[in-house]
Each structure stands twice: as C-alpha cells, then as structure tokens.
Design an enzyme around this catalytic site. Structure first.
Site, PDB file in Angstrom:
ATOM      1  N   LYS A   1       0.922  -1.221  -0.246  1.00 29.06           N
ATOM      2  CA  LYS A   1       0.135   0.007  -0.013  1.00 29.06           C
ATOM      3  C   LYS A   1       0.704   1.181   0.203  1.00 29.06           C
ATOM      4  CE  LYS A   1      -4.443  -1.660   1.698  1.00 29.06           C
ATOM      5  NZ  LYS A   1      -5.458  -1.357   2.755  1.00 29.06           N
TER       6      LYS A   1
ATOM      7  N   LYS B   1      -7.261  -9.689  -8.799  1.00 24.31           N
ATOM      8  CA  LYS B   1      -8.701  -9.856  -7.878  1.00 24.31           C
ATOM      9  C   LYS B   1      -9.801  -8.687  -8.259  1.00 24.31           C
ATOM     10  CE  LYS B   1      -9.001  -9.602  -3.220  1.00 24.31           C
ATOM     11  NZ  LYS B   1      -8.344  -9.689  -1.743  1.00 24.31           N
TER      12      LYS B   1
ATOM     13  N   LYS C   1     -12.452  -2.978  -4.902  1.00 25.25           N
ATOM     14  CA  LYS C   1     -13.302  -1.931  -4.915  1.00 25.25           C
ATOM     15  C   LYS C   1     -12.427  -0.701  -5.330  1.00 25.25           C
ATOM     16  CE  LYS C   1     -14.471  -2.849   0.101  1.00 25.25           C
ATOM     17  NZ  LYS C   1     -13.780  -2.701   1.317  1.00 25.25           N
TER      18      LYS C   1
HETATM   19  P1  AMP Z   1     -11.577  -5.474   0.798  1.00 29.54           P
HETATM   20  O1  AMP Z   1     -12.514  -5.196  -0.141  1.00 29.54           O
HETATM   21  O2  AMP Z   1     -10.366  -5.633   0.338  1.00 29.54           O
HETATM   22  O3  AMP Z   1     -11.513  -4.468   2.100  1.00 29.54           O
HETATM   23  O4  AMP Z   1     -12.102  -6.855   1.720  1.00 29.54           O
HETATM   24  C1  AMP Z   1     -13.222  -7.061   2.386  1.00 29.54           C
HETATM   25  C2  AMP Z   1     -13.305  -8.581   2.588  1.00 29.54           C
HETATM   26  O5  AMP Z   1     -13.647  -9.048   1.276  1.00 29.54           O
HETATM   27  C3  AMP Z   1     -12.183  -9.230   2.958  1.00 29.54           C
HETATM   28  O6  AMP Z   1     -12.499 -10.145   3.813  1.00 29.54           O
HETATM   29  C4  AMP Z   1     -11.535  -9.902   1.720  1.00 29.54           C
HETATM   30  O7  AMP Z   1     -10.895 -11.166   1.697  1.00 29.54           O
HETATM   31  C5  AMP Z   1     -13.027 -10.124   0.686  1.00 29.54           C
HETATM   32  N1  AMP Z   1     -12.829  -9.773  -0.563  1.00 29.54           N
HETATM   33  C6  AMP Z   1     -12.287  -8.665  -1.064  1.00 29.54           C
HETATM   34  N2  AMP Z   1     -12.159  -8.899  -2.407  1.00 29.54           N
HETATM   35  C7  AMP Z   1     -12.355 -10.175  -2.674  1.00 29.54           C
HETATM   36  C8  AMP Z   1     -12.488 -10.921  -3.863  1.00 29.54           C
HETATM   37  N3  AMP Z   1     -12.228 -10.334  -5.215  1.00 29.54           N
HETATM   38  N4  AMP Z   1     -12.669 -12.239  -4.140  1.00 29.54           N
HETATM   39  C9  AMP Z   1     -12.991 -12.859  -2.627  1.00 29.54           C
HETATM   40  N5  AMP Z   1     -13.006 -12.046  -1.569  1.00 29.54           N
HETATM   41  C10 AMP Z   1     -12.743 -10.753  -1.753  1.00 29.54           C
END
Ligand code: AMP
Ligand code: TRP
Length: 374
Positions: free
Chosen positions: A151, A234, A237
């Site tokens: 990051k 991946k 967001k």
């Molecule tokens: P984040 O969006 O990175 O803040 O992640 C929030 C939660 O969503 C975490 O538990 C991540 O592991 C899950 N997560 C985020 N993006 C993905 C993705 N593309 N596939 C599966 N899980 C995800």
C-alpha cells in the site's frame, strides 16, 4: 522465551513464537469478565473497510460466509472506518460508504438482532487498546508486513504513520473482544499472525492470561473473485474500471451489461476442471457461477460443457440477478433510510462497547494505569 520488559534489546526484536493449539491454557469461553454465551463455539470478529463500493467478491468471499457462521458463533461485525483513513478518504464519501457497508451486511443476511453490527470509531476502546499495542508490537514485526509495503508503494516516506501501525489497530479490534475466531481472506493471514504475537507478548510481559490467541478462519478456500476485465487480477473496490466488478448495489441491467462485456476467450467451455488451465477468464466466470449456485466447479462443468460464452453468460446473468437482486433491493431500501441504518449501528455500538470497555479495563489494570473511576 518470556518477553520481559527488562530483557535485552535483541530479545524484544525477535518474533514471538506462535503457539498454535494450546491457547496458552486460556479458556476463552470463561477468561476474564466476558464469558461467551452458552452453546456457541466461540466469538467472531471481522470487518470491512468503508472504501469504494461493496462488490461480488466481498459478498462471495466474505459476507456470505459470515452469514453462514452466525448461528454457531457469537458474532461482531465491524465497519472499520478508522482503518479506512490510513489512506486519504473524502469525508462525505467515507460517511456514505460506512452506511453502504452496514446496508450490505444487513441485506446479505447478517441479522442485526442476533449479531453486533457496528462502526469501529463508535467504540473508543479500539483506539485505546491500539495505543497499548503500539507499545507492545516491535518495529521489526511491523517492518515485515507485506500489506504496508504494497500500500505504501515506492514512496514510503509519504505514507501515513497510521498505515504503518494499522496491524496494531487490527489486533486491538480483535482482542478488545477476546475474539477466538477471525474470518478473513488469505491476504489478512499475516495480520492475524501479528495479532497472535501481540496477544502472546502482552500476556507474557504483564504475566497475565488476558488475551486468547485468535484463530484465523480462512474463507472459502479458493474463493477469489477476479476482475471481469482481467481474470488474473482480483476484483477490487479500487479498480478504476467500473466494468471490472459487479457492485452489490448494481441494478439487473448493470449486472447483465457487465457480464455481457466480461472478457472471455474464443473456445467453448470445457467439461473438466483441467480444461480450464490457462483460461483465467473462463475459470473466473465459472467459479462465480458455481459459487452463486452453491455447486462445485466440477458440477457446473457437467451442465455447461461445450457451451459458447454467449449462452453461458445468459445463464450466469440469471444466476447473479437471482442471488443479488433481493440483496440489492434491500440495500437500496436501507440506503434510502439512513436513520434506520444509524439506529441499528447505535444499538450495535452499545453492545460492542459493553464488552470492549470491560476488556480495556482489564488491560489498563494489567499495564498499571490507575483506575479512573474511583
Ligand atoms: P476489501 O474489499 O479488500 O476491504 O476486503 C473485504 C473483505 O472481502 C475481505 O474479507 C476480503 O478477503 C474479501 N474480498 C475482497 N475482494 C475479494 C475478492 N475479489 N474475492 C474474494 N474475496 C474478496
Ligand atoms: N484489514 C482488514 C482488510 O483490509 C480489515 C480489518 C480491520 C479486519 N480490522 C479487522 C478484518 C479485524 C478482520 C478483523 O480486509
């Protein structure tokens, strides 16, 4: 090795050994002031940052799995706004995204009557315990955190100091509830290890069995939802392309259009999992389809063998709309009624505060802070 405050400098830099199975003899169900409710397997704490839009990856990779655990565990689900500001957030957008994550939790089936749904900044004990952990965790430990390196990027001098100590705050989120289980994605495993090390060093330094060592529950092995534009990235967001992800607030038309435009390859669909090798886009869409229809990849391949993508995309759209439609509708209803969201979050904060303030008091007393309520 016991980490004593007077131990040598070197000792303090060494990573605390991980004790995996013994929980140091602490029974998390009964230790300290906050026993878990009868009949539950443990206490869960997890959280999502209110940045950007909730998407299908958040749903399939996180929230849906949490919903499946809510009857067996006592659950606290947090919206980690204090973590979000380790990177600049526009204030109005942070507020909007905080309510959106709350709406997503509720719409996806986390029952606010039986789970504690709350906003991190509403429970001051997180920050208070995090300060103590800033003094427990060693610089050497934080220097190893790969997420900080990712990051912060090349210009580390310009990263906020909050981003650097972020894992200490995450440890506080978990330990301030003496949570025993933490469902997270693979990328958060290292932070969980750090939380365990902090718990252990605190217990050792202060000679108290206060914090149980939290267990990571790695979510749905392999459930990584990839970008619709690039099957090797991946779904995220923060991806600038709106077509890369299906948001939990997307309309049926949005979903249909994004799936229609999703990147594919020229071959028809294979009948076996091996046939998906080196076909990241096909793998991703089929994995999503399997997850949405609660089947294994092998099972869906029996259905879709030999199909062209156009036919498959129609079927995938139906499945996505079928699952997300009701969630989207409920999210939109909640987002139109912020007062309802806020009152649910207020109730959640009240019950979270009850546990967290009791644990903080135990930690303050262990550290030698004079009691303030006498
Ligand atoms: P984040 O969006 O990175 O803040 O992640 C929030 C939660 O969503 C975490 O538990 C991540 O592991 C899950 N997560 C985020 N993006 C993905 C993705 N593309 N596939 C599966 N899980 C995800
Ligand atoms: N760091 C986590 C992420 O980026 C979010 C998070 C903060 C979290 N505190 C937590 C997850 C406590 C689980 C438990 O996804």
């Amino acid at each position: 090795a016991r980490y004593h405050p007077r131990a040598g400098h070197k000792d303090q830099l060494r990573m605390a050994p991980n004790i995996r199975s013994t929980q140091q003899g602490i029974d998390p169900m009964t230790s300290g002031s906050i026993p878990h409710p009868q009949g539950k397997k443990g206490r869960i704490l997890s959280g999502i940052q209110p940045t950007g839009n909730l998407h299908l990856g958040n749903y399939l990779g996180a929230i849906r799995n949490w919903a499946a655990m809510q009857t067996d565990y006592q659950c606290l689900f947090c919206i980690v706004d204090m973590h979000a500001i380790t990177i600049w957030q526009e204030p109005a957008e942070l507020a909007r995204a905080t309510r959106e994550v709350a709406a997503g939790y509720i719409a996806a089936g986390l029952d606010p009557a039986t789970n504690t749904l709350f906003v991190q900044s509403h429970v001051p004990a997180h920050a208070q315990l995090a300060w103590i952990f800033n003094c427990v965790a060693r610089m050497g430990w934080l220097n190893r955190m790969t997420q900080f390196k990712d990051k912060a990027g090349k210009n580390r001098e310009a990263a906020s100091s909050g981003l650097y100590v972020y894992p200490n705050l995450m440890a506080a989120d978990i330990l301030v509830y003496k949570a025993t289980h933490v469902p997270v994605g693979e990328d958060q495993k290292q932070h969980l290890e750090l939380a365990r090390d902090i718990a252990q060093k605190f217990n050792n330094d202060y000679g108290i069995e206060l914090f149980p060592l939290p267990e990571p529950v790695i979510q749905g092995p392999g459930m990584r939802v990839m970008s619709l534009r690039d099957g090797t990235k991946k779904m995220s967001k923060s991806d600038p392309s709106a077509y890369s992800r299906i948001n939990m607030t997307d309309s049926e038309d949005d979903i249909a259009q994004k799936i229609r435009k999703a990147t594919t390859d020229p071959e028809p669909l294979p009948g076996t999992v091996e046939g998906l090798e080196n076909r990241p886009e096909a793998s991703n869409l089929l994995n999503i389809y399997a997850a949405l229809t609660d089947r294994t990849l092998a099972e869906v391949l029996v259905e879709t063998e030999g199909w062209q993508f156009s036919q498959f995309k129609t079927r995938l759209t139906e499945a996505a709309v079928g699952v997300l439609g009701p969630i989207t509708a409920e999210m939109q209803r909640l987002m139109a009624d912020p007062a309802e969201i806020d009152s649910i979050l207020k109730r959640g904060a009240d019950s979270a505060n009850e546990i967290a303030s009791a644990v903080l008091k135990e930690a303050y007393s262990a550290v030698g802070f004079l009691p303030s309520d006498r």
